[in-house]
Design a protein around this motif. Structure first.
Motif, PDB file in Angstrom:
ATOM      1  N   GLU A 112     131.237  68.904 -68.936  1.00 13.77           N
ATOM      2  CA  GLU A 112     130.042  69.526 -68.356  1.00 13.77           C
ATOM      3  C   GLU A 112     129.546  70.699 -69.195  1.00 13.77           C
ATOM      4  OE1 GLU A 112     132.995  69.466 -66.841  1.00 13.77           O
ATOM      5  OE2 GLU A 112     132.888  68.390 -64.915  1.00 13.77           O
ATOM      6  N   ARG A 126     129.983  72.665 -61.061  1.00  9.87           N
ATOM      7  CA  ARG A 126     130.119  72.856 -62.507  1.00  9.87           C
ATOM      8  C   ARG A 126     129.348  71.801 -63.289  1.00  9.87           C
ATOM      9  NH1 ARG A 126     134.488  70.833 -60.181  1.00  9.87           N
ATOM     10  NH2 ARG A 126     135.584  69.020 -61.033  1.00  9.87           N
ATOM     11  N   ALA A 127     129.150  70.624 -62.700  1.00 14.85           N
ATOM     12  CA  ALA A 127     128.400  69.581 -63.399  1.00 14.85           C
ATOM     13  C   ALA A 127     126.941  69.963 -63.604  1.00 14.85           C
ATOM     14  CB  ALA A 127     128.489  68.260 -62.642  1.00 14.85           C
ATOM     15  N   GLY A 158     125.420  71.045 -67.066  1.00 18.68           N
ATOM     16  CA  GLY A 158     124.954  70.100 -68.079  1.00 18.68           C
ATOM     17  C   GLY A 158     123.613  69.491 -67.769  1.00 18.68           C
ATOM     18  N   GLU A 159     123.009  69.881 -66.648  1.00 25.35           N
ATOM     19  CA  GLU A 159     121.741  69.298 -66.258  1.00 25.35           C
ATOM     20  C   GLU A 159     120.578  70.027 -66.905  1.00 25.35           C
ATOM     21  OE1 GLU A 159     121.615  69.529 -62.042  1.00 25.35           O
ATOM     22  OE2 GLU A 159     123.074  67.915 -61.728  1.00 25.35           O
TER      23      GLU A 159
END
Length: 330
Positions: free
Chosen positions: A39, A243-244, A247-248
């Motif tokens: 991530e 936490r993902a 990366g967005e």
């Protein structure tokens, strides 16, 4: 396996914190084991040129063992819910240099059988080595993490803590620990970390006994972890919820034409952004407007019952209320 035994008062005093220094130190795993934290990859690709330019890059890499263990001395338990990085670093600088030697040996010798060359050479003068490590961490923070990564990361960590606090208030310890991480198991006053592979982590039986247990979210762990030395103040790091989202694409999501006609474009976009709690500063950064403008719109949405808010440290976090969620789905 590590077992923490908590009495009723220990459970009542269990708290959450967010540590900038811990995240800086644990983030060094990105330079030695990058595939473990996918991530964060996009952010750290951008940071890499600045990191490679640091005089202390090799020293910083040497602080991570081949099994990703990190010396406890570099990740002291937070003393407040949201300590300042430089205040934490000052605490590190003030530690006894002799503790550095024992912590390095405890970290590297069981698995790697030897210390990395920069650390082995530095221990000829542990006081100077501690200064060099602290200076390298400060340069890393100022050049690589503080400008862009940390403001976004801090917002995610604060949102995690706000969510966990609601779980604890609504469902008690059973609900909190069941949701916190797959490695954690709570039963009748005992909280256990069970390692994914036998022997992959330290083993101890820790009686919290009034010392307090602090729970700290992190981006750089694949499951709950704790200090290598069972004698230090009890602390558990767990993978941060959300936490993902690091990366967005951070561009504001579309609010939809109906919601925009009802609320106006700015307020509709704010409502759409608040899938997770966020501060005024974080929302302003994502929208590319001033915090003052965001604050005015948040006040209107809050007064209309579309938002709830909670304080965490110096920040006020906003999230959609049940009514706001219903309206967002229209």
């Amino acid at each position: 396996m590590i077992t923490f035994r908590l009495g009723l008062l220990d459970l009542a005093s269990t708290s959450f914190a967010c540590s900038a220094l811990q995240e800086a130190v644990l983030s060094l795993r990105m330079w030695t084991h990058p595939g473990h934290y996918a991530e964060q990859s996009a952010w750290f690709r951008r940071i890499r040129p600045a990191f490679e330019a640091l005089d202390g890059a090799a020293l910083l890499r040497s602080l991570i063992a081949s099994n990703r263990w990190v010396p406890d001395v570099l990740t002291p338990r937070p003393s407040t819910p949201m300590p300042d990085f430089h205040a934490e670093l000052a605490t590190l600088r003030a530690l006894s240099p002799e503790r550095l030697r024992s912590d390095l040996e405890r970290t590297f010798l069981p698995h790697d059988r030897c210390l990395p060359a920069p650390l082995q050479a530095g221990l000829a003068d542990p006081e100077r080595l501690l200064v060099e490590i602290a200076d390298a961490l400060e340069a890393y923070w100022e050049s690589c993490l503080a400008p862009g990564w940390w403001p976004r990361a801090r917002a995610v960590l604060e949102a995690d803590i706000a969510y966990r606090a609601r779980l604890l208030a609504q469902g008690g310890a059973d609900t909190l620990f069941a949701d916190l991480d797959h490695r954690l198991h709570w039963r009748q006053g005992t909280l256990t970390i069970r390692w994914d592979r036998p022997g992959s982590g330290p083993t101890a039986d820790v009686d919290v006994a009034g010392k307090g247990l602090v729970l700290v979210p992190t981006f750089f762990a694949r499951g709950a972890i704790t200090a290598i030395d069972p004698g230090v103040a009890p602390v558990i790091n767990y993978p941060a919820r959300g936490r993902a989202t690091m990366g967005e694409n951070l561009a504001p999501p579309s609010a939809g034409p109906v919601l925009e006609r009802l609320l106006g474009a700015a307020r509709a976009r704010l409502l759409a952004l608040l899938d997770e709690p966020a501060s005024t500063t974080e929302l302003a950064r994502r929208l590319g407007v001033t915090p003052g403008a965001v604050s005015r719109h948040l006040s209107v949405l809050y007064d209309a019952g579309l938002l709830v808010r909670t304080r965490h440290g110096r920040s006020v976090l906003y999230a959609r209320s049940t009514l706001g969620d219903e309206l967002r789905r229209r």
